[in-house]
Design an enzyme around this catalytic site. Sequence first.
Site, PDB file in Angstrom:
ATOM      1  N   CYS A   1       0.811  -1.227   0.000  1.00 12.78           N
ATOM      2  CA  CYS A   1       0.000   0.000   0.000  1.00 12.78           C
ATOM      3  C   CYS A   1       0.841   1.272   0.000  1.00 12.78           C
ATOM      4  O   CYS A   1       0.373   2.328  -0.421  1.00 12.78           O
ATOM      5  CB  CYS A   1      -0.958  -0.004   1.176  1.00 12.78           C
ATOM      6  SG  CYS A   1      -2.139  -1.355   1.070  1.00 12.78           S
TER       7      CYS A   1
ATOM      8  N   HIS B   1      -3.713   7.010   1.432  1.00 11.03           N
ATOM      9  CA  HIS B   1      -3.925   5.754   0.715  1.00 11.03           C
ATOM     10  C   HIS B   1      -5.334   5.283   1.052  1.00 11.03           C
ATOM     11  O   HIS B   1      -5.739   5.294   2.220  1.00 11.03           O
ATOM     12  CB  HIS B   1      -2.881   4.715   1.133  1.00 11.03           C
ATOM     13  CG  HIS B   1      -3.331   3.315   0.870  1.00 11.03           C
ATOM     14  ND1 HIS B   1      -3.677   2.892  -0.385  1.00 11.03           N
ATOM     15  CD2 HIS B   1      -3.534   2.262   1.704  1.00 11.03           C
ATOM     16  CE1 HIS B   1      -4.065   1.625  -0.311  1.00 11.03           C
ATOM     17  NE2 HIS B   1      -3.987   1.226   0.943  1.00 11.03           N
TER      18      HIS B   1
ATOM     19  N   ASN C   1      -9.939  -0.483  -2.436  1.00  7.63           N
ATOM     20  CA  ASN C   1      -8.519  -0.272  -2.138  1.00  7.63           C
ATOM     21  C   ASN C   1      -7.706  -0.785  -3.328  1.00  7.63           C
ATOM     22  O   ASN C   1      -7.702  -1.978  -3.609  1.00  7.63           O
ATOM     23  CB  ASN C   1      -8.173  -1.034  -0.854  1.00  7.63           C
ATOM     24  CG  ASN C   1      -6.709  -0.953  -0.466  1.00  7.63           C
ATOM     25  OD1 ASN C   1      -5.856  -0.615  -1.291  1.00  7.63           O
ATOM     26  ND2 ASN C   1      -6.401  -1.278   0.773  1.00  7.63           N
TER      27      ASN C   1
END
Length: 350
Positions: A114, A277, A307
């Site tokens: 991530c 993020h 995501n």
Amino acid sequence: MHKSKIAGIGMYVPSHVVTNNDLLKYMDTSDEWIQERTGIKERRYAHRTEETTTTMGVEAAKIAIERAGLTAQDIDFIVFATICPDYYFPGCGVLLQRAMKMKDIGALDVRNQCSGFIYSLSVADQFIKTGMYKNILVVGAEKHSFGLDFSTRGRNISVIFGDGAGAVVLQPTEDPGSGILSTHLHSDGANAEILAMFNPGTHANHWANGEKLADFEDAEVGEMFMSHAMIDKAQNFPNMDGPAVFKVAVEKFPEVIMEALHSNNLQTSDLKLMIPHQANLRISQFVQRKLKLNDDQVYNNIQKYGNTTAASIPIALCEAWEQGKVKEGDLVCLAAFGSGFTWGSALLRW
Ligand SMILES: CC(C)(COP(=O)(O)OP(=O)(O)OC[C@H]1O[C@@H](n2cnc3c(N)ncnc32)[C@H](O)[C@@H]1OP(=O)(O)O)[C@@H](O)C(=O)NCCC(=O)NCCS
């Protein structure tokens, strides 16, 4: 030393929209559960055979390069962040170099989950600062839909992730007031197994504390890296202890954002936009509250895309810029946290 600035930005998401209700045909879940716990309403899935992590990266890169007023031939270095590479090796960087008919420039693949985009941006920033390269393409792209467990067993992970790509071109700037002001990178491997995909890998259960992360043949050689037993036992999917990730994420995000601001003698009120993020809307909202940021100081689009790991920050930054939410002179903080754990921030003056 030169500073670096984002000279062009682009994004690409597949056209295929998958709603929460669409997932009901594979697993026991609900639109209500997903929206309440994550904020996600829908995500995009790449075409099974016609789109890969690299091809999506190429589409985002084309836009970023054009917006920088360049052609693919002008790029002198590639940094490609992904955890869904087309091949185990070589990485997506060389596949993009081939697909875009670039010169035989360096291509670096970054594997920081991530926080992959922040790490990549930081690496590119250092190359620009030293004068080594002038036009660096930084890409974050993921085709998660190809590797998730779509049974009820994997629902805590599979409902969260989506596909897409974002890209920027970094260039040197002579303007001392603009560009990337700083990047801060961190890691703590103590909890590496909390969010991880163990297989295929060479770990041989070495780190597992007696737990079996992979079943493989007992032979001296062969069938260890990827065995039939691993597939039979569904050991080839990502694992996540969601609540444990959540707990550390809401601590590290604010910490690394404040680190960026403090090291530049700035404060939260100076921020035009903070782009976290896109891990979970609840994480972003927690961070916003902790830092006392207004709604218009934080950009979220996880509702539409889920995501997208290394792609989430460049996609969000690109959208915010396209919507006029980032203008020349604005202070923008990018921040990420994820598997590793790794986390980081980048503070930039647009
Ligand atoms: C994953 C996450 C959404 C789960 O939410 P949560 O509120 O922590 O939920 P839990 O994992 O405690 O599970 C609660 C229940 O929901 C169930 N559940 C899990 N996924 C589900 C789904 N998709 N649909 C319905 N129920 C689900 C669990 O089985 C559990 O049931 P039980 O209480 O009967 O055992 C949340 O922990 C999270 O977002 N963590 C951060 C993860 C992250 O950001 N990862 C990306 C890397 S940065």
